[in-house]
Design a protein around this motif. Structure first.
Motif, PDB file in Angstrom:
ATOM      1  N   ALA A 278     -18.878   5.173   4.420  1.00  0.00           N
ATOM      2  CA  ALA A 278     -20.169   4.642   5.054  1.00  0.00           C
ATOM      3  C   ALA A 278     -21.079   4.754   4.036  1.00  0.00           C
ATOM      4  O   ALA A 278     -21.270   5.522   3.292  1.00  0.00           O
ATOM      5  CB  ALA A 278     -20.749   5.142   6.291  1.00  0.00           C
ATOM      6  N   ARG A 279     -22.201   3.763   3.707  1.00  0.00           N
ATOM      7  CA  ARG A 279     -22.999   3.944   2.607  1.00  0.00           C
ATOM      8  C   ARG A 279     -24.447   4.677   3.111  1.00  0.00           C
ATOM      9  O   ARG A 279     -24.611   4.899   4.211  1.00  0.00           O
ATOM     10  CB  ARG A 279     -23.585   2.474   2.386  1.00  0.00           C
ATOM     11  N   CYS A 280     -25.088   5.180   2.449  1.00  0.00           N
ATOM     12  CA  CYS A 280     -26.349   6.069   2.588  1.00  0.00           C
ATOM     13  C   CYS A 280     -27.311   5.317   3.633  1.00  0.00           C
ATOM     14  O   CYS A 280     -27.594   6.008   4.232  1.00  0.00           O
ATOM     15  CB  CYS A 280     -26.729   6.516   1.119  1.00  0.00           C
ATOM     16  N   ILE A 281     -27.387   4.103   3.135  1.00  0.00           N
ATOM     17  CA  ILE A 281     -28.459   3.280   3.983  1.00  0.00           C
ATOM     18  C   ILE A 281     -27.942   3.450   5.377  1.00  0.00           C
ATOM     19  O   ILE A 281     -29.004   3.254   6.429  1.00  0.00           O
ATOM     20  CB  ILE A 281     -28.566   1.939   3.593  1.00  0.00           C
ATOM     21  N   ASN A 282     -26.856   3.483   5.880  1.00  0.00           N
ATOM     22  CA  ASN A 282     -26.475   3.720   7.250  1.00  0.00           C
ATOM     23  C   ASN A 282     -26.246   5.021   7.886  1.00  0.00           C
ATOM     24  O   ASN A 282     -25.974   5.218   8.977  1.00  0.00           O
ATOM     25  CB  ASN A 282     -25.164   3.104   7.434  1.00  0.00           C
ATOM     26  N   ILE A 283     -26.698   5.961   7.319  1.00  0.00           N
ATOM     27  CA  ILE A 283     -26.250   7.367   7.757  1.00  0.00           C
ATOM     28  C   ILE A 283     -27.983   8.377   7.254  1.00  0.00           C
ATOM     29  O   ILE A 283     -27.726   9.233   7.876  1.00  0.00           O
ATOM     30  CB  ILE A 283     -25.223   8.287   7.150  1.00  0.00           C
ATOM     31  N   ARG A 284     -28.554   7.645   6.696  1.00  0.00           N
ATOM     32  CA  ARG A 284     -29.900   8.198   6.431  1.00  0.00           C
ATOM     33  C   ARG A 284     -30.731   9.129   7.623  1.00  0.00           C
ATOM     34  O   ARG A 284     -30.675  10.082   7.453  1.00  0.00           O
ATOM     35  CB  ARG A 284     -30.876   7.438   5.437  1.00  0.00           C
ATOM     36  N   ASP A 285     -31.037   8.081   8.412  1.00  0.00           N
ATOM     37  CA  ASP A 285     -31.557   8.450   9.616  1.00  0.00           C
ATOM     38  C   ASP A 285     -30.960   9.620  10.203  1.00  0.00           C
ATOM     39  O   ASP A 285     -31.679  10.679  10.804  1.00  0.00           O
ATOM     40  CB  ASP A 285     -31.685   7.562  10.633  1.00  0.00           C
ATOM     41  N   ARG A 286     -29.577   9.440  10.378  1.00  0.00           N
ATOM     42  CA  ARG A 286     -28.721  10.572  11.104  1.00  0.00           C
ATOM     43  C   ARG A 286     -28.795  11.935  10.525  1.00  0.00           C
ATOM     44  O   ARG A 286     -29.047  12.930  10.996  1.00  0.00           O
ATOM     45  CB  ARG A 286     -27.395  10.140  11.121  1.00  0.00           C
ATOM     46  N   ILE A 287     -28.590  11.798   9.010  1.00  0.00           N
ATOM     47  CA  ILE A 287     -28.429  12.929   8.314  1.00  0.00           C
ATOM     48  C   ILE A 287     -29.735  13.829   7.982  1.00  0.00           C
ATOM     49  O   ILE A 287     -29.893  14.976   7.919  1.00  0.00           O
ATOM     50  CB  ILE A 287     -27.711  12.965   6.926  1.00  0.00           C
TER      51      ILE A 287
END
Ligand code: HEM
Ligand SMILES: *[C@@H]1O[C@H](CO)[C@@H](O)[C@H](O)[C@H]1NC(C)=O
Ligand SMILES: *[C@@H]1O[C@H](CO)[C@@H](O)[C@H](O)[C@H]1NC(C)=O
Length: 318
Positions: free
Chosen positions: A196-205
């Protein structure tokens, strides 16, 4: 006797071929292209031996094809100056990969049997073969899909669930395709593969609390907090064995190591928790339910009979 049973068989094959209510069947190409399945298998095998990440890409393409007006190869059509396809829809743009691999597989199939095997079926088989070649379960893929002459960017935007969805939204999104919560959880196990790309996980991490802190920290090292920087950096959806099909994805969820917000929704104190626990401790059960759900997903609104066409080049209508 022999000729009448031959007649019955021929009539049956004709019926399957021409009825627009035809059902998909695993033996669809048994007479018209017996080489279809071995040809696809060997093309997928050589692609994966070049680059193991291809398996994840093909599996995801099948999902993104099926969820948009059925498994009809619509995702594979290129945009042109007069045609807007699905490749630049929100869930696919800069994200869906492996189209060149599909082209190679389809060329091999066209060489064996010109104009017989659809792109939709080719993708369905390639997805299954990817799972098998990366160590997952095997099954018979139902066949006989034809290819769409249209595509819908709007439907791709609206029908493929985004990673921001919560559990109820995920359940509804799959229910809209006739798939159950169990299908949804089992199919999510596809995230045992790929990235998965950063843009899709930023909020989560950076912002979520139902995440293992050291896991979040490790992921942050390849995904800067600032929007716009490193957006396309990729992280494996399942860290330990990202190119092996197994049930570690579910073990991760139990340890709050789901990478996407939507992943962790499956184990967050809700109705999917018990199934996640079962899959995490019973890989045979996961494999069995995954296979059943893949077959069900492959049955979504196929074009059969005289609907659609058998595309020669998956990127454009004939
Ligand atoms: C349950 C709802 C689902 C959501 C919200 C979801 C979302 C996503 C997202 C956001 C990515 C990363 C894309 C990127 O960052 O570029 C991804 C990757 C992936 N998804 Fe899903 N997905 C879901 C279900 C599925 C299903 C049903 C399958 C297949 C059975 C699947 C297979 C994959 C694979 C294999 C990848 C990695 C692709 C690669 O490495 O190129 N996903 N998914
Ligand atoms: C689909 O989403 C993309 C990206 O958000 C947007 O540019 C495009 O206009 C949308 N297409 C349709 C038909 O709604
Ligand atoms: C985290 O949440 C805050 C408050 O809602 C928001 O302003 C910020 O953009 C979020 N940060 C990231 C990296 O998503």
């Amino acid at each position: 006797m022999a000729s009448s049973s031959l007649f019955v068989r021929l009539a049956f094959v004709l019926l399957l071929t021409w009825s627009s209510y035809a059902q998909l069947t695993p033996h669809y190409y048994a007479y018209s292209c017996p080489k279809a399945l071995p040809t696809i298998r060997s093309a997928v095998k050589s692609a994966i031996s070049n680059d193991k990440r291809v398996g994840a890409q093909l599996l995801r393409l099948f999902f993104h094809d099926c969820f948009v007006n059925g498994c009809d190869g619509s995702l594979l059509l290129d945009d042109t100056s007069t045609f807007i396809g699905e490749k630049n829809a929100q869930p696919n743009r800069n994200s869906a990969r492996g189209f060149n691999i599909v082209d190679n597989i389809k060329s091999a199939v066209e060489k064996a049997c010109p104009g017989v095997v659809s792109c939709a079926d080719t993708l369905a088989v390639a997805a299954r073969d990817s799972v098998v070649l990366l160590g997952g379960p095997d099954w018979q893929v139902k066949l006989g899909r034809r290819d769409a002459r249209t595509a819908s960017q709007a439907a791709a935007n609206n029908s493929i669930p985004p990673p921001t969805f919560n559990l109820n939204q995920l359940i509804n999104s799959f229910a809209n395709q006739g798939l159950s919560q169990k299908d949804m959880v089992a199919l999510s196990g596809g995230h045992t593969l790929g990235v998965a790309r950063c843009i899709n996980i930023r909020d989560r991490i950076y912002n979520e609390t139902n995440i293992d802190p050291s896991f979040a920290k490790t992921r942050q090292s390849n995904c800067p907090r600032t929007a716009g920087s490193g957006d396309n950096n990729v992280n494996p959806l399942e860290l330990q064995t990202p190119t092996a099909f197994d049930n570690k994805y579910f073990k991760n969820l139990i340890n709050k190591k789901g990478l996407l917000h939507s992943d962790q929704q499956l184990f967050n104190g809700g109705s999917a928790d018990s199934l996640v626990r079962s899959y995490s401790s019973n890989s045979d059960l996961f494999n069995k339910d995954f296979v059943a759900a893949m077959i069900k997903m492959g049955d979504i609104k196929p074009l059969t009979g005289s609907n659609g066409e058998i595309r020669k080049n998956c990127r454009k209508i004939n």
